[in-house]
Design a protein around this motif. Structure first.
Motif, PDB file in Angstrom:
ATOM      1  N   ASP A  90     -51.089 -39.275 -60.453  1.00 40.06           N
ATOM      2  CA  ASP A  90     -50.190 -40.402 -60.248  1.00 40.06           C
ATOM      3  C   ASP A  90     -48.752 -39.913 -60.068  1.00 40.06           C
ATOM      4  O   ASP A  90     -48.360 -38.889 -60.642  1.00 40.06           O
ATOM      5  CB  ASP A  90     -50.234 -41.345 -61.451  1.00 40.06           C
ATOM      6  CG  ASP A  90     -51.553 -42.083 -61.560  1.00 40.06           C
ATOM      7  OD1 ASP A  90     -52.297 -42.109 -60.572  1.00 40.06           O
ATOM      8  OD2 ASP A  90     -51.820 -42.638 -62.643  1.00 40.06           O
ATOM      9  N   SER A 111     -55.604 -40.910 -60.150  1.00 36.18           N
ATOM     10  CA  SER A 111     -56.258 -42.036 -59.500  1.00 36.18           C
ATOM     11  C   SER A 111     -57.435 -41.541 -58.679  1.00 36.18           C
ATOM     12  O   SER A 111     -57.490 -40.377 -58.268  1.00 36.18           O
ATOM     13  CB  SER A 111     -55.271 -42.792 -58.602  1.00 36.18           C
ATOM     14  OG  SER A 111     -54.648 -41.904 -57.685  1.00 36.18           O
ATOM     15  N   PHE A 126     -60.202 -48.940 -56.163  1.00 30.30           N
ATOM     16  CA  PHE A 126     -59.158 -48.028 -56.618  1.00 30.30           C
ATOM     17  C   PHE A 126     -59.019 -48.106 -58.139  1.00 30.30           C
ATOM     18  O   PHE A 126     -58.785 -49.168 -58.698  1.00 30.30           O
ATOM     19  CB  PHE A 126     -57.835 -48.401 -55.933  1.00 30.30           C
ATOM     20  CG  PHE A 126     -56.692 -47.534 -56.336  1.00 30.30           C
ATOM     21  CD1 PHE A 126     -56.646 -46.204 -55.968  1.00 30.30           C
ATOM     22  CD2 PHE A 126     -55.650 -48.047 -57.093  1.00 30.30           C
ATOM     23  CE1 PHE A 126     -55.589 -45.391 -56.338  1.00 30.30           C
ATOM     24  CE2 PHE A 126     -54.582 -47.247 -57.474  1.00 30.30           C
ATOM     25  CZ  PHE A 126     -54.549 -45.925 -57.096  1.00 30.30           C
ATOM     26  N   LYS A 164     -57.366 -46.152 -61.785  1.00 26.58           N
ATOM     27  CA  LYS A 164     -56.464 -45.184 -62.403  1.00 26.58           C
ATOM     28  C   LYS A 164     -57.066 -44.745 -63.735  1.00 26.58           C
ATOM     29  O   LYS A 164     -57.592 -45.562 -64.489  1.00 26.58           O
ATOM     30  CB  LYS A 164     -55.083 -45.793 -62.618  1.00 26.58           C
ATOM     31  CG  LYS A 164     -54.316 -46.041 -61.330  1.00 26.58           C
ATOM     32  CD  LYS A 164     -52.908 -46.542 -61.609  1.00 26.58           C
ATOM     33  CE  LYS A 164     -52.063 -45.444 -62.215  1.00 26.58           C
ATOM     34  NZ  LYS A 164     -50.639 -45.856 -62.364  1.00 26.58           N
ATOM     35  N   ARG A 200     -57.644 -51.168 -60.681  1.00 27.89           N
ATOM     36  CA  ARG A 200     -56.444 -51.764 -60.107  1.00 27.89           C
ATOM     37  C   ARG A 200     -56.836 -52.530 -58.854  1.00 27.89           C
ATOM     38  O   ARG A 200     -57.442 -51.985 -57.934  1.00 27.89           O
ATOM     39  CB  ARG A 200     -55.420 -50.680 -59.738  1.00 27.89           C
ATOM     40  CG  ARG A 200     -54.941 -49.857 -60.912  1.00 27.89           C
ATOM     41  CD  ARG A 200     -54.213 -50.694 -61.954  1.00 27.89           C
ATOM     42  NE  ARG A 200     -53.056 -51.382 -61.428  1.00 27.89           N
ATOM     43  CZ  ARG A 200     -51.814 -50.868 -61.457  1.00 27.89           C
ATOM     44  NH1 ARG A 200     -51.619 -49.676 -61.989  1.00 27.89           N
ATOM     45  NH2 ARG A 200     -50.796 -51.544 -60.982  1.00 27.89           N
ATOM     46  N   CYS A 201     -56.498 -53.803 -58.796  1.00 28.77           N
ATOM     47  CA  CYS A 201     -56.646 -54.611 -57.586  1.00 28.77           C
ATOM     48  C   CYS A 201     -58.090 -54.653 -57.082  1.00 28.77           C
ATOM     49  O   CYS A 201     -58.441 -53.975 -56.105  1.00 28.77           O
ATOM     50  CB  CYS A 201     -55.718 -54.113 -56.485  1.00 28.77           C
ATOM     51  SG  CYS A 201     -53.979 -54.098 -56.950  1.00 28.77           S
ATOM     52  N   TRP A 212     -50.340 -41.747 -52.129  1.00 24.95           N
ATOM     53  CA  TRP A 212     -49.259 -42.511 -52.735  1.00 24.95           C
ATOM     54  C   TRP A 212     -48.023 -42.490 -51.839  1.00 24.95           C
ATOM     55  O   TRP A 212     -47.638 -41.435 -51.330  1.00 24.95           O
ATOM     56  CB  TRP A 212     -48.895 -41.939 -54.101  1.00 24.95           C
ATOM     57  CG  TRP A 212     -49.900 -42.203 -55.177  1.00 24.95           C
ATOM     58  CD1 TRP A 212     -50.856 -41.342 -55.635  1.00 24.95           C
ATOM     59  CD2 TRP A 212     -50.046 -43.410 -55.934  1.00 24.95           C
ATOM     60  NE1 TRP A 212     -51.591 -41.940 -56.631  1.00 24.95           N
ATOM     61  CE2 TRP A 212     -51.111 -43.204 -56.843  1.00 24.95           C
ATOM     62  CE3 TRP A 212     -49.380 -44.640 -55.930  1.00 24.95           C
ATOM     63  CZ2 TRP A 212     -51.527 -44.185 -57.735  1.00 24.95           C
ATOM     64  CZ3 TRP A 212     -49.794 -45.612 -56.823  1.00 24.95           C
ATOM     65  CH2 TRP A 212     -50.842 -45.389 -57.711  1.00 24.95           C
ATOM     66  N   SER A 229     -45.853 -47.364 -56.942  1.00 24.04           N
ATOM     67  CA  SER A 229     -46.602 -48.627 -56.935  1.00 24.04           C
ATOM     68  C   SER A 229     -47.185 -48.982 -55.566  1.00 24.04           C
ATOM     69  O   SER A 229     -47.727 -50.069 -55.392  1.00 24.04           O
ATOM     70  CB  SER A 229     -45.695 -49.780 -57.405  1.00 24.04           C
ATOM     71  OG  SER A 229     -44.592 -49.933 -56.532  1.00 24.04           O
ATOM     72  N   THR A 230     -47.089 -48.063 -54.606  1.00 22.20           N
ATOM     73  CA  THR A 230     -47.530 -48.365 -53.243  1.00 22.20           C
ATOM     74  C   THR A 230     -48.480 -47.298 -52.730  1.00 22.20           C
ATOM     75  O   THR A 230     -48.212 -46.104 -52.856  1.00 22.20           O
ATOM     76  CB  THR A 230     -46.332 -48.474 -52.283  1.00 22.20           C
ATOM     77  OG1 THR A 230     -45.389 -49.409 -52.799  1.00 22.20           O
ATOM     78  CG2 THR A 230     -46.786 -48.926 -50.902  1.00 22.20           C
ATOM     79  N   THR A 277     -49.780 -51.898 -55.698  1.00 19.68           N
ATOM     80  CA  THR A 277     -50.769 -51.913 -56.774  1.00 19.68           C
ATOM     81  C   THR A 277     -50.358 -52.815 -57.931  1.00 19.68           C
ATOM     82  O   THR A 277     -51.163 -53.058 -58.841  1.00 19.68           O
ATOM     83  CB  THR A 277     -51.027 -50.492 -57.301  1.00 19.68           C
ATOM     84  OG1 THR A 277     -49.798 -49.934 -57.788  1.00 19.68           O
ATOM     85  CG2 THR A 277     -51.589 -49.610 -56.203  1.00 19.68           C
ATOM     86  N   CYS A 319     -51.014 -56.372 -55.735  1.00 20.75           N
ATOM     87  CA  CYS A 319     -52.277 -56.324 -54.986  1.00 20.75           C
ATOM     88  C   CYS A 319     -52.152 -56.927 -53.589  1.00 20.75           C
ATOM     89  O   CYS A 319     -53.152 -57.333 -52.980  1.00 20.75           O
ATOM     90  CB  CYS A 319     -53.404 -57.020 -55.753  1.00 20.75           C
ATOM     91  SG  CYS A 319     -53.763 -56.231 -57.342  1.00 20.75           S
ATOM     92  N   GLU A 328     -51.625 -56.668 -49.548  1.00 20.48           N
ATOM     93  CA  GLU A 328     -52.025 -55.675 -48.564  1.00 20.48           C
ATOM     94  C   GLU A 328     -51.445 -56.010 -47.191  1.00 20.48           C
ATOM     95  O   GLU A 328     -51.230 -57.170 -46.859  1.00 20.48           O
ATOM     96  CB  GLU A 328     -53.546 -55.619 -48.431  1.00 20.48           C
ATOM     97  CG  GLU A 328     -54.289 -55.260 -49.692  1.00 20.48           C
ATOM     98  CD  GLU A 328     -55.790 -55.302 -49.470  1.00 20.48           C
ATOM     99  OE1 GLU A 328     -56.308 -54.438 -48.748  1.00 20.48           O
ATOM    100  OE2 GLU A 328     -56.438 -56.217 -50.002  1.00 20.48           O
TER     101      GLU A 328
END
Length: 290
Positions: free
Chosen positions: A104, A111, A123, A125, A135-136, A147, A151-152, A169, A172, A174
């Motif tokens: 990360d 991740s 996805f 973590k 996550r999401c 990455w 957070s993206t 993330t 969520c 897209e």
């Protein structure tokens, strides 16, 4: 940063979740990729076994290489090779299969893309303290990713024609960025994204300005190749057969050979990763894929 490993409960496995090439090994070498005189040391096979060993990725401290291995149980799990100790540790052992391990951005864990029991590709973590965290859930069909910031994600979505997406993330949300892309996605900064795209039967490395959405062709990939990595000096590194090549858009007109590893048993270089400091390189030799 010192990386601590997380071990999970052991289960019995009975089915193979993915059809994978079996002749893949990961090689590791020291390197100097600065300036025009680039050098790469003798590559060492750090997996050296029959089976699938793939998708290498360096820890931020460059002390470890994370990778995916599929062994006799048919599961894809994450392993870590410690560069100084030359030892291997298994990190995950679950009833699901994990792929594409990456540390990360905040260095508080790693991740993965996890293949669920219903074949969803989600996805996850794996935190150093809290363990695995989904996550999401709606971000399904993730194939490969990188990455952009903490957070993206930019990721390859498994669609009938592969597509490139960016996702937050935290929220969520897209957004689709491109179509007909390849599996290699690289980020140089929070505003630049690099990937390959098939255009009129030619696969190109493309630069995308995330803020403006402007795309730019960089160079056509070497014939039959699609995996590339970026150095600190914005050189593109790509393999073809037993050889590694580099290209710099501001200094070069074409790919230039750096090294040939044929005498070390390397015949088909794929999946390239360069350490944060730029002094190590890892790549996959896919001996059974033309």
């Amino acid at each position: 940063m010192k990386f601590y490993f997380i071990l999970f409960p052991i289960f019995l496995f009975s089915r193979i979740l993915a059809q994978l090439p079996v002749g893949t090994d990961i090689f590791l070498a020291t390197c100097n990729l600065k300036g025009a005189s680039k050098t790469i040391g003798t590559p060492i096979n750090i997996t050296n076994r029959e089976g699938y060993d793939n998708q290498p990725s360096f820890s931020k401290s460059d002390t470890a290489v994370l990778y995916v291995a599929v062994k006799a149980d048919g599961q894809a799990d994450i392993y870590s090779y410690l560069c100084t100790k030359k030892s291997t540790t298994q990190i995950t052992k679950t009833i699901e299969s994990e792929y594409s391990p990456k540390i990360d951005p905040d260095e508080n864990g790693f991740s993965v893309v996890r293949v669920e029991q219903d074949s969803a590709q989600l996805f996850w973590k794996y935190g150093l303290k809290e363990g695995p965290l989904l996550r999401c859930k709606k971000m399904d069909s993730i194939g490969y990713y990188n990455w952009v910031n903490d957070s993206t994600l930019a990721f390859f979505k498994v669609t009938s024609i592969p597509t490139l997406w960016m996702a937050n993330t935290n929220t969520c949300s897209e957004k689709m960025l491109a179509t007909n892309i390849g599996r290699s996605i690289q980020t140089k900064s929070t505003h630049e994204l690099y990937y390959t795209q098939l255009l009129d039967s030619v696969r190109w490395i493309i630069q995308l300005d995330i803020s403006s959405g402007k795309e730019k062709k960089i160079i056509a990939c070497l014939t039959g190749s699609e995996d590339f990595a970026l150095t600190q000096e914005n050189d593109f590194i790509m393999g073809s057969g037993s050889k590694l090549y580099f290209f710099n858009a501001s200094k070069s007109k074409d790919w230039k050979e750096i090294a040939d590893f044929k005498k070390y048993g390397v015949s088909n270089i794929k999946r390239i990763s360069i350490s944060t400091k730029g002094d190590k390189i890892a790549f996959v030799n896919d001996a059974q894929t033309p």
